[in-house]
Design an enzyme around this catalytic site. Structure first.
Site, PDB file in Angstrom:
ATOM      1  N   PRO A  82       0.826  -1.210   0.000  1.00 13.49           N
ATOM      2  CA  PRO A  82       0.000   0.000   0.000  1.00 13.49           C
ATOM      3  C   PRO A  82       0.860   1.260   0.000  1.00 13.49           C
ATOM      4  O   PRO A  82       1.803   1.374   0.780  1.00 13.49           O
ATOM      5  CB  PRO A  82      -0.804  -0.125   1.299  1.00 13.49           C
ATOM      6  CG  PRO A  82       0.018  -1.018   2.182  1.00 13.49           C
ATOM      7  CD  PRO A  82       0.717  -1.966   1.257  1.00 13.49           C
ATOM      8  N   SER A 111      -4.179   1.170  -0.037  1.00 12.47           N
ATOM      9  CA  SER A 111      -4.124   1.988   1.169  1.00 12.47           C
ATOM     10  C   SER A 111      -5.454   2.689   1.422  1.00 12.47           C
ATOM     11  O   SER A 111      -6.146   3.103   0.485  1.00 12.47           O
ATOM     12  CB  SER A 111      -3.022   3.047   1.030  1.00 12.47           C
ATOM     13  OG  SER A 111      -3.065   3.972   2.107  1.00 12.47           O
ATOM     14  N   TYR A 134      -6.776   1.783   7.941  1.00 14.37           N
ATOM     15  CA  TYR A 134      -6.489   2.707   9.025  1.00 14.37           C
ATOM     16  C   TYR A 134      -7.822   3.052   9.697  1.00 14.37           C
ATOM     17  O   TYR A 134      -8.878   3.008   9.053  1.00 14.37           O
ATOM     18  CB  TYR A 134      -5.856   4.003   8.504  1.00 14.37           C
ATOM     19  CG  TYR A 134      -4.407   3.900   8.115  1.00 14.37           C
ATOM     20  CD1 TYR A 134      -3.437   3.559   9.047  1.00 14.37           C
ATOM     21  CD2 TYR A 134      -4.000   4.170   6.810  1.00 14.37           C
ATOM     22  CE1 TYR A 134      -2.095   3.484   8.689  1.00 14.37           C
ATOM     23  CE2 TYR A 134      -2.664   4.097   6.442  1.00 14.37           C
ATOM     24  CZ  TYR A 134      -1.722   3.755   7.394  1.00 14.37           C
ATOM     25  OH  TYR A 134      -0.400   3.686   7.036  1.00 14.37           O
ATOM     26  N   THR A 160      -2.498  -2.079   9.857  1.00 14.81           N
ATOM     27  CA  THR A 160      -1.191  -1.483  10.122  1.00 14.81           C
ATOM     28  C   THR A 160      -1.150  -1.013  11.568  1.00 14.81           C
ATOM     29  O   THR A 160      -1.971  -0.190  11.982  1.00 14.81           O
ATOM     30  CB  THR A 160      -0.926  -0.313   9.162  1.00 14.81           C
ATOM     31  OG1 THR A 160      -0.917  -0.813   7.812  1.00 14.81           O
ATOM     32  CG2 THR A 160       0.410   0.335   9.442  1.00 14.81           C
ATOM     33  N   ARG A 169       8.329  13.341   8.923  1.00 15.02           N
ATOM     34  CA  ARG A 169       9.066  13.256   7.660  1.00 15.02           C
ATOM     35  C   ARG A 169       9.485  14.673   7.293  1.00 15.02           C
ATOM     36  O   ARG A 169       8.705  15.444   6.740  1.00 15.02           O
ATOM     37  CB  ARG A 169       8.190  12.619   6.594  1.00 15.02           C
ATOM     38  CG  ARG A 169       7.782  11.195   6.995  1.00 15.02           C
ATOM     39  CD  ARG A 169       6.458  10.759   6.442  1.00 15.02           C
ATOM     40  NE  ARG A 169       5.921   9.631   7.214  1.00 15.02           N
ATOM     41  CZ  ARG A 169       4.717   9.113   7.050  1.00 15.02           C
ATOM     42  NH1 ARG A 169       3.907   9.616   6.129  1.00 15.02           N
ATOM     43  NH2 ARG A 169       4.305   8.116   7.800  1.00 15.02           N
ATOM     44  N   LYS A 258       0.392  -5.774   9.935  1.00 18.83           N
ATOM     45  CA  LYS A 258       1.563  -5.153   9.296  1.00 18.83           C
ATOM     46  C   LYS A 258       2.219  -4.146  10.235  1.00 18.83           C
ATOM     47  O   LYS A 258       1.525  -3.315  10.843  1.00 18.83           O
ATOM     48  CB  LYS A 258       1.117  -4.448   8.010  1.00 18.83           C
ATOM     49  CG  LYS A 258       2.240  -3.765   7.235  1.00 18.83           C
ATOM     50  CD  LYS A 258       1.696  -3.169   5.933  1.00 18.83           C
ATOM     51  CE  LYS A 258       2.777  -2.504   5.114  1.00 18.83           C
ATOM     52  NZ  LYS A 258       3.240  -1.236   5.732  1.00 18.83           N
ATOM     53  N   HIS A 282       7.378   0.397   8.161  1.00 21.07           N
ATOM     54  CA  HIS A 282       6.605   1.407   7.424  1.00 21.07           C
ATOM     55  C   HIS A 282       7.491   2.148   6.425  1.00 21.07           C
ATOM     56  O   HIS A 282       7.349   3.351   6.203  1.00 21.07           O
ATOM     57  CB  HIS A 282       5.973   2.404   8.403  1.00 21.07           C
ATOM     58  CG  HIS A 282       4.661   2.970   7.924  1.00 21.07           C
ATOM     59  ND1 HIS A 282       3.456   2.597   8.454  1.00 21.07           N
ATOM     60  CD2 HIS A 282       4.360   3.870   6.968  1.00 21.07           C
ATOM     61  CE1 HIS A 282       2.474   3.251   7.855  1.00 21.07           C
ATOM     62  NE2 HIS A 282       3.009   4.035   6.938  1.00 21.07           N
TER      63      HIS A 282
END
Length: 394
Positions: A82, A111, A134, A160, A169, A258, A282
């Site tokens: 994803p 995703s 999610y 996840t 990030r 995951k 991730h």
């Protein structure tokens, strides 16, 4: 876009084309990792610590690359992972990536953070498709997505577990990612030069209507979630082990956990009924300074004792990386950036090229290794640092 074999030999070549085609903000979103990007680099570098032990003077008329994963026969020992915001990289986004995967005989994982409706993505692929869930938007929105995924024909649900909050990030705020996705016209002004320097991307982005809402996160009484809400929602929607219980009540198919990096979590996932585990950090986009995934793989394999299927992602850029992961016990490998560079470079043709590069690499590596089938790969074909083994036995 010219993707001839003389110009595009490896995944790095696709990365270079993607960097030239899309704005810096988009490329760095795809390319970057968390904090100082130590784990981002270690994910790739750690594969260099795994050394092949080839068998010589053997030959095979053909190499069997097929593997069986959650009841599905795949033509290749890797699937497409994803990747959020794929539509930002190319208007076809998740639809064309899924189509390329299906044509190649492998699977695709969609995703939650996607710009195309999950029904359209599933219709695009003749292969298996899994839905990555999610909990952004809350439990009701998640239950609605689960029902839609089941009705559309998705065969597994991927949970996840490593996103208690979004990682830092650092490239994204510097490049104006928030302003691009949901800022006002005024807030975009400082970042316009990088956008205007990629007129081809800009034209396709505008013709596609700009960045859409999240079509697969439908909040009851409100509709699809705007992109603006995603980061804040992640902090309010961390997945816990307790959540797996109500998710299982809503989903009667296989559940894949995951984001596992240590043996204790792998055993817990087995106890909670996971049909498969993905050893993943991730893509080094969450917590920096964690184990590269290939290094963590032996510990996870030792922890589960064959009780569940194990996959791995992170740092995969060559077919030899895939073969190394399979030798260390992974049933299959998920590739993310490797195909996303192709998507950003040339849409479906780029994804197809990335898959073909990796497929050819895997086959060539196995011939040189002296192994005729993916199912026959094992630890005798590699050696790796002894401290990885000590971690597995701890």
């Amino acid at each position: 876009m010219n993707l001839s074999s003389s110009r595009v030999i490896n995944i790095s070549d696709l990365r270079s084309i993607a960097e030239r085609r899309v704005p810096k903000v988009v490329f760095d979103y795809l390319d970057g990792g968390a904090d100082g990007e130590v784990t981002l680099h270690e994910n790739c570098r750690a594969f260099q610590s795994v050394i092949f032990r080839p068998r010589q003077a053997v030959a095979f008329p053909e190499i069997n690359l097929r593997t069986r994963l959650l009841g599905h026969e795949l033509s290749l020992p890797f699937m497409l992972a994803p990747v959020g915001y794929s539509r930002m990289m190319h208007p076809g986004g998740e639809v064309v990536a899924a189509r390329a995967a299906g044509i190649a005989g492998t699977g695709y994982i969609l995703s939650t953070i996607s710009g195309h409706k999950l029904e359209n993505v599933k219709r695009a692929t003749p292969g298996p498709a899994w839905y990555q869930l999610y909990l952004v938007g809350g439990r009701e929105a998640a239950e609605g997505a689960i029902e839609r995924a089941r009705n559309a024909g998705f065969s597994a649900l991927v949970i996840t577990v490593d996103t208690a909050v979004a990682g830092m990030r650092e490239r994204d705020p510097r490049n104006g990612m928030t302003q691009l996705l949901c800022g006002s016209a005024f807030s975009k002004i400082p970042f316009l030069p990088q956008i205007l320097s990629r007129p081809g991307w800009l034209a396709s982005f505008l013709l596609d209507g700009g960045m859409p809402d999240l079509e697969n996160v439908v909040i009851p009484g409100q509709g699809p979630m705007p992109l603006l809400d995603v980061t804040a929602s992640l902090g309010r929607s961390a997945v816990t082990w307790a959540d797996l219980r109500w998710i299982r009540e809503s989903w009667n198919g296989p559940i894949v956990v995951k984001g596992v990096l240590i043996g204790d979590d792998a055993r817990r996932a087995v106890d909670e009924g996971a049909a498969a585990i993905v050893v993943s950090n991730h893509g080094a986009r969450q917590l920096d300074h964690v184990s590269p995934t290939i290094r963590a793989l032996p510990e996870i394999m030792a922890a589960v004792h064959g009780q569940t299927e194990v996959l791995m992602d992170g740092g995969v850029r060559r077919g030899s990386d895939i073969v190394k992961a399979l030798c260390l016990g992974a049933r299959a490998v998920l590739v993310g950036r490797a195909y996303a560079y192709g998507l950003a470079a040339a849409g479906q043709a780029g994804v197809t090229k990335a898959i073909e590069i990796l497929r050819t690499d895997v086959e060539r590596t196995m011939r040189l290794l002296g192994c005729g089938a993916v199912s026959e790969l094992n630890g005798s074909y590699v050696e790796y640092p002894c401290e990885w083994e000590r971690a597995a036995k701890a």
